[in-house]
Enzyme design. Sequence first.
Site, PDB file in Angstrom:
ATOM      1  CE1 TYR A 159      -1.669  -3.685  -8.888  1.00  0.00           C
ATOM      2  CE2 TYR A 159      -0.976  -1.729  -7.968  1.00  0.00           C
ATOM      3  CZ  TYR A 159      -1.399  -2.858  -7.624  1.00  0.00           C
ATOM      4  OH  TYR A 159      -1.018  -3.547  -5.957  1.00  0.00           O
TER       5      TYR A 159
ATOM      6  CB  CYS B 150     -14.598   4.355 -29.631  1.00  0.00           C
ATOM      7  SG  CYS B 150     -15.631   5.014 -30.910  1.00  0.00           S
TER       8      CYS B 150
ATOM      9  N   GLY C  30       0.902  -0.958  -0.120  1.00  0.00           N
ATOM     10  CA  GLY C  30      -0.048   0.382   0.264  1.00  0.00           C
ATOM     11  C   GLY C  30       0.393   1.181  -0.124  1.00  0.00           C
TER      12      GLY C  30
ATOM     13  CE1 TYR D 229      -9.441   1.605  -9.056  1.00  0.00           C
ATOM     14  CE2 TYR D 229      -7.020   0.990 -10.478  1.00  0.00           C
ATOM     15  CZ  TYR D 229      -7.887   1.118  -9.909  1.00  0.00           C
ATOM     16  OH  TYR D 229      -7.731  -0.452 -10.018  1.00  0.00           O
TER      17      TYR D 229
ATOM     18  NE  ARG E   6      -3.577   3.189 -10.986  1.00  0.00           N
ATOM     19  CZ  ARG E   6      -3.244   3.627 -10.913  1.00  0.00           C
ATOM     20  NH1 ARG E   6      -2.660   4.769 -10.987  1.00  0.00           N
ATOM     21  NH2 ARG E   6      -3.997   3.880  -9.223  1.00  0.00           N
TER      22      ARG E   6
ATOM     23  N   GLY F 277       3.579  -3.701  -4.041  1.00  0.00           N
ATOM     24  CA  GLY F 277       3.357  -3.890  -5.227  1.00  0.00           C
ATOM     25  C   GLY F 277       4.249  -2.446  -6.136  1.00  0.00           C
ATOM     26  NE  ARG F 278      -0.032   2.119  -5.759  1.00  0.00           N
ATOM     27  CZ  ARG F 278      -1.437   2.565  -6.803  1.00  0.00           C
ATOM     28  NH1 ARG F 278      -1.375   2.609  -7.490  1.00  0.00           N
ATOM     29  NH2 ARG F 278      -2.425   1.350  -5.806  1.00  0.00           N
TER      30      ARG F 278
END
Length: 471
Positions: free
Chosen positions: A425, A395, A278, A368, A364, A322-323
Site C-alpha cells: 500500500y 508542499c 488482514g 491512517y 499512509r 496482502g500486507r
Amino acid sequence: MDPEVHLPPVPLRRRTETLEDFNTLPSHVFPASARVNADGELELGGIPVSGLVSRYGTPVFVMDEGDFRSRCRRMAAAFGGGGHVHYASKAFLSVTVARWVAEEGLALDVASQGELEVALAADFPPDRITVHGNNKSVPFLELAVRAGVELIVIDSAEEIVRLSRVAGELGVTQDVLVRVKPGVHVDTHEFIATSHEDQKFGFSLASGSAGRAALTVVDTPGMRLRGLHCHVGSQVFDADGFGLAADRLLGLWARLLDEMGEGTVEAAALDILDLGGGYGIAYTPDQEELDVETVAADLLRRVRQAAAERGLDAPVLNVEPGRAIAGPSMVTLYTVGTVKDVHTSDDTVRRYISVDGGMSDNIRPALYQAEYDCRLANRRASGVPVPTRVVGSHCESGDILVNDALMPDDIADGDILAVPATGAYCYMMSSHYNMMPRPPVVVVGGGSSRVMIRRETVADILSLENTGDHA
Ligand code: LLP
C-alpha cells in the site's frame, strides 16, 4: 440477531531509543536479507545501500524477492496449500510479482479491472483468480467472466443483476461467493476496518440482507453460489476477530442450507468460506507480526469445530493476505536534504529531517496516522538522540513519514535513510503530487539487483496531457 462486537485495542509496548538501539537493526521489521555490514552500512539482498543509490538514485523502493517468495510459501504451508491463499494484489502488484505469486502456487485476489488486466498480462492462471469490488462495472464483469476467473465475490444487489446478464450473454455459469459483513469491529484504523455495519462493503448479516442475497444468487441463472466471504479489516493483531467472523458466517451457512430445498443445495455447491486478509505486520520495533502458522492452525480448528457443532461438513477455508506477504519485503531509501531545528510551543526543540520523497510515495502516515521505523542506512550513527520528525519534500505540513522519533543528531545532508515495511500500500497508493515522479521499484537478492518498475519521469506525466489548443 448477533450484536456488533467491538474488539479491544491491542496495547503497544514502548520503544527504547538510545544510540545503540538506533544502530541495531530491528531485523523483524526489515526484509530477511537485510543486515548491517562491518562498515556499519545497511545491505539489502547482499548489496550495500550506497551501491543501490548510486545505481538507481533516491527515492527508491527496494524489494527483497526472497523475502516475498518465502512469505508466499509460509502462507501456503500454513493454510494447507497455495490454492487456499489468494494474495491480495492491491497491496502490491506488477507483472513480475504476479508471476512470482503464480510460481509459488498461490491464487490471486483482484479488486479492480486494472488489477485483473495486470494479472492477465502476467498470464496468471484465471482459474486461480478471485474478483472483488463494491461497484464492479459491466466491462469489468465481462472481462472476468470471459477470462474464466475462479470466483466473483458478489457485493450488491445490482451486481447480481449485472452478472446474471453478462453470464447469460456469454453462456457461462459463474461461481460466486457472497460478501457478508459479520459485524465484528476489529481494532484498527477506521478506514481499514471493513466488517462493521456502517461501511460500504458487502451485505449485512444482522439485518438479514446477506441471507436474502445468498438465496437470490441461488435462484438467479448464470451463477452458482460456492460460499461466503468476509474481510473484517486490515492490520489486525487480535486474531479472535477472524474466528468470530468465521463462526458467524457458518451460522448463516447453516440457516441457508435449512432454507434451501434439496435441489437448490446441489445447484449451490456450497463449499468455500473465504475469510479475507488482514494479518498485522510489524512496522516499528515494538510491534510483532501475527504468527501465520498459529493463526492458520487456530482458524482451521475453529472452522472445523463451528461446522461440526452445526452438523455441517467443514468448508474449504480460503484467505486473502496482502500486507503480510508484500509489506515486510520492501524498504524505501531516501536521501537526506535539509535539517532544521524547530522550537515547538512547549519550548522544546524538534529536529525536522527532510528527505527527497514523502507523501507521494507513502501516503499512509497522512491517511491512517501509520507509524514507520527509520534508520540511517549508509553508516553507523554517532550523535545524541534528539526528538526528530522525518518529513518529505511536498508542499504540505502533513507530509510526514515518521512523526515522532528519537534519532541521532549527526544525520546530515547527503545521508541515506531507510524506511522498512513499505511493500504494501505504498507504491500502490503513490501519486505524482507536486509533479514529483514515482520512484522505481528495484528487486534485490543474492548480491544482484534489477529494475522491476522504472522511475517515472516528468516526461511520462507530460505525455498524458493534451497540450493542443483544441479540446
Ligand atoms: N481481501 C479483501 C476483500 C480486502 O478488502 C483486503 C484489503 C484484503 C483482502 C487484504 O488485506 P491485508 O491482508 O492486506 O490486510 N490501504 C490500506 C489497506 C486497505 C486494505 C483494503 N482491503 C493500508 O494502507 O493500510
